[in-house]
Design a protein around this motif. Structure first.
Motif, PDB file in Angstrom:
ATOM      1  N   ARG A 101       7.778  -5.396   6.418  1.00  0.00           N
ATOM      2  CA  ARG A 101       6.472  -5.250   7.074  1.00  0.00           C
ATOM      3  C   ARG A 101       6.551  -4.421   8.346  1.00  0.00           C
ATOM      4  O   ARG A 101       5.668  -3.621   8.629  1.00  0.00           O
ATOM      5  CB  ARG A 101       5.886  -6.638   7.393  1.00  0.00           C
ATOM      6  CG  ARG A 101       4.547  -6.556   8.128  1.00  0.00           C
ATOM      7  CD  ARG A 101       3.964  -7.922   8.394  1.00  0.00           C
ATOM      8  NE  ARG A 101       3.569  -8.566   7.145  1.00  0.00           N
ATOM      9  CZ  ARG A 101       2.963  -9.759   7.098  1.00  0.00           C
ATOM     10  NH1 ARG A 101       2.723 -10.428   8.224  1.00  0.00           N
ATOM     11  NH2 ARG A 101       2.624 -10.269   5.936  1.00  0.00           N
ATOM     12  N   LEU A 104       6.231  -0.851   7.415  1.00  0.00           N
ATOM     13  CA  LEU A 104       4.896  -0.527   6.913  1.00  0.00           C
ATOM     14  C   LEU A 104       3.872  -0.410   8.040  1.00  0.00           C
ATOM     15  O   LEU A 104       2.928   0.377   7.950  1.00  0.00           O
ATOM     16  CB  LEU A 104       4.441  -1.604   5.916  1.00  0.00           C
ATOM     17  CG  LEU A 104       5.295  -1.760   4.645  1.00  0.00           C
ATOM     18  CD1 LEU A 104       4.827  -2.966   3.847  1.00  0.00           C
ATOM     19  CD2 LEU A 104       5.234  -0.501   3.798  1.00  0.00           C
ATOM     20  N   GLU A 105       4.073  -1.182   9.096  1.00  0.00           N
ATOM     21  CA  GLU A 105       3.096  -1.212  10.194  1.00  0.00           C
ATOM     22  C   GLU A 105       3.451  -0.263  11.334  1.00  0.00           C
ATOM     23  O   GLU A 105       2.673  -0.126  12.280  1.00  0.00           O
ATOM     24  CB  GLU A 105       2.975  -2.642  10.729  1.00  0.00           C
ATOM     25  CG  GLU A 105       2.396  -3.619   9.702  1.00  0.00           C
ATOM     26  CD  GLU A 105       2.344  -5.044  10.218  1.00  0.00           C
ATOM     27  OE1 GLU A 105       2.974  -5.312  11.271  1.00  0.00           O
ATOM     28  OE2 GLU A 105       1.685  -5.877   9.572  1.00  0.00           O
ATOM     29  N   GLY A 110       0.062   4.041   8.517  1.00  0.00           N
ATOM     30  CA  GLY A 110       0.821   3.289   7.542  1.00  0.00           C
ATOM     31  C   GLY A 110       1.727   4.179   6.696  1.00  0.00           C
ATOM     32  O   GLY A 110       2.025   5.322   7.050  1.00  0.00           O
ATOM     33  N   GLN A 145      -1.526   3.486  -0.686  1.00  0.00           N
ATOM     34  CA  GLN A 145      -1.256   2.892   0.623  1.00  0.00           C
ATOM     35  C   GLN A 145      -0.328   1.713   0.402  1.00  0.00           C
ATOM     36  O   GLN A 145      -0.678   0.751  -0.271  1.00  0.00           O
ATOM     37  CB  GLN A 145      -2.549   2.418   1.277  1.00  0.00           C
ATOM     38  CG  GLN A 145      -2.392   1.928   2.702  1.00  0.00           C
ATOM     39  CD  GLN A 145      -2.328   3.073   3.697  1.00  0.00           C
ATOM     40  OE1 GLN A 145      -3.179   3.952   3.680  1.00  0.00           O
ATOM     41  NE2 GLN A 145      -1.334   3.061   4.575  1.00  0.00           N
ATOM     42  N   ASP A 147       1.824  -1.666   0.579  1.00  0.00           N
ATOM     43  CA  ASP A 147       1.823  -2.991   1.169  1.00  0.00           C
ATOM     44  C   ASP A 147       3.146  -3.661   0.795  1.00  0.00           C
ATOM     45  O   ASP A 147       4.058  -2.997   0.313  1.00  0.00           O
ATOM     46  CB  ASP A 147       0.600  -3.808   0.727  1.00  0.00           C
ATOM     47  CG  ASP A 147       0.536  -4.000  -0.787  1.00  0.00           C
ATOM     48  OD1 ASP A 147       1.566  -3.809  -1.468  1.00  0.00           O
ATOM     49  OD2 ASP A 147      -0.553  -4.337  -1.288  1.00  0.00           O
ATOM     50  N   GLU A 148       3.252  -4.965   0.996  1.00  0.00           N
ATOM     51  CA  GLU A 148       4.535  -5.633   0.771  1.00  0.00           C
ATOM     52  C   GLU A 148       4.785  -5.950  -0.702  1.00  0.00           C
ATOM     53  O   GLU A 148       5.876  -6.405  -1.055  1.00  0.00           O
ATOM     54  CB  GLU A 148       4.602  -6.914   1.601  1.00  0.00           C
ATOM     55  CG  GLU A 148       4.724  -6.643   3.098  1.00  0.00           C
ATOM     56  CD  GLU A 148       4.910  -7.917   3.900  1.00  0.00           C
ATOM     57  OE1 GLU A 148       6.078  -8.272   4.188  1.00  0.00           O
ATOM     58  OE2 GLU A 148       3.900  -8.543   4.244  1.00  0.00           O
ATOM     59  N   GLY A 153      -0.412  -1.668  -3.628  1.00  0.00           N
ATOM     60  CA  GLY A 153      -1.315  -1.241  -2.566  1.00  0.00           C
ATOM     61  C   GLY A 153      -2.547  -0.509  -3.062  1.00  0.00           C
ATOM     62  O   GLY A 153      -2.671  -0.151  -4.241  1.00  0.00           O
ATOM     63  N   LYS A 200      -9.105  -0.639  -4.307  1.00  0.00           N
ATOM     64  CA  LYS A 200      -8.220  -1.680  -4.822  1.00  0.00           C
ATOM     65  C   LYS A 200      -7.809  -1.362  -6.251  1.00  0.00           C
ATOM     66  O   LYS A 200      -8.575  -0.813  -7.031  1.00  0.00           O
ATOM     67  CB  LYS A 200      -8.925  -3.042  -4.793  1.00  0.00           C
ATOM     68  CG  LYS A 200      -9.266  -3.545  -3.407  1.00  0.00           C
ATOM     69  CD  LYS A 200      -8.014  -3.966  -2.645  1.00  0.00           C
ATOM     70  CE  LYS A 200      -8.373  -4.546  -1.274  1.00  0.00           C
ATOM     71  NZ  LYS A 200      -7.151  -4.851  -0.492  1.00  0.00           N
TER      72      LYS A 200
END
Length: 319
Positions: A101, A104-105, A110, A145, A147-148, A153, A200
């Motif tokens: 994370r 990613l942040e 991002g 994008q 994400d974890e 993503g 999404k």
């Protein structure tokens, strides 16, 4: 826009070259540590490292990015670099390390991933191989994008590509690499002006492209000819198809559908294209073969130096 790039193989190198040509500032490139390669098993740099260093880009090769993992010193060094650089975005393409994370942040926008499938189909490590193996009519590239999750993503851009009847992983890889390079430049240009609209992923249609195992090379002649032919194309250039003829273990690189039926693995006849071998359903003409220590040969060249006659039986190598 200031970017950090993370990638390892040729697929990623194509994208890095496109970003560099488009004028993006790339003060740091992350890639996997050098790995043993070739017959001498000497340490070899990744395609991304070779390309980046040839152009004077700074390269880091952390063994892990987990601050609580086996190599926290590597992760801390990258963390310090990212804090100092304050990148606008990180572009990730077939990097090979899990991004925690904190990574990613770190960038303002991002981490954007170039994934070689039409998500959510073929999440995972081998989307090009699995699309061909499954007989998909099309695939594509999705800019996502990160994400974890594993390729879960939001989708930012996507474009479709037909899979040709003669496509191998090698040929389809090159087209998707070029497409991914173009799309990531477009995505970043849109991001710079707020023009990206995340969407999404659908919950329906999720499939996983598991990593290719060398054991999958073994040809099961009881399968339908169409399935074996697709697997040969999917496993070119790795790991190919493996078959046993007598005491010899051969590589089968290419085949085409042929008329005939018989005991699975049996050589029915020798056609102009090569030996015709019966499968569980239908038959295949083996058009490209390789003996141990040799090179890939068209069937006609291979048969000039190797005896293959009707009635012989190709077997499946033991696991």
């Amino acid at each position: 826009m200031r970017l950090v790039f993370a990638g390892t193989p040729e697929f990623a190198q194509t994208a890095l070259a496109a970003l560099h040509a488009a004028g993006f500032e790339i003060p740091l490139v992350l890639t996997q540590p050098d790995r043993p390669a070739g017959r001498g098993m000497r340490l070899a740099p990744s395609p991304v490292k070779q390309w980046a260093q040839a152009r004077g880009l700074d390269v880091a090769q952390p063994r892990s990015l987990r601050l609580d993992g086996r190599h926290p010193e590597d992760a801390r060094a990258v963390q310090e670099r990212l804090q100092a650089l304050r990148p606008d975005a990180m572009v990730v393409a077939a990097y090979g390390l899990i991004l925690p994370r904190w990574v990613l942040e770190s960038p303002r926008l991002g981490c954007l991933n170039i994934h070689a499938s039409l998500l959510p189909r073929w999440r995972g490590a081998a989307p090009i191989h699995r699309a061909i193996e499954a007989g998909d009519a099309e695939t594509g590239v999705t800019i996502m994008q990160m994400d974890e999750g594993l390729d879960t993503g939001d989708m930012l851009l996507a474009e479709r590509v037909p899979i040709r009847p003669d496509d191998t992983t090698a040929t389809l890889h090159d087209r998707l690499a070029a497409l991914g390079a173009r799309l990531i430049v477009e995505a970043l240009e849109l991001a710079a002006c707020g023009g990206l609209h995340p969407m999404k992923q659908p919950e329906a249609g999720v499939t996983y492209a598991h990593k290719i195992d060398k054991a999958e090379a073994a040809i099961d002649w009881t399968l339908p000819a169409a399935v074996i032919e697709r697997r040969l194309r999917a496993f070119d250039p790795f790991p190919g198809g493996a078959a046993r003829l007598g005491d010899t273990l051969l590589k089968v690189w290419a085949a085409r559908p042929a008329a005939g039926q018989g005991r699975p693995g049996e050589v029915l006849r020798i056609d102009a294209c090569g030996p015709v071998v019966a499968c569980g359903e239908g038959a295949l003409c083996l058009t490209e073969l390789q003996k141990p220590g040799g090179r890939r040969l068209a069937a006609r060249e291979f048969l000039a130096g190797h005896t293959v006659v009707p009635g012989m039986v190709f077997g499946t190598p033991a696991a």
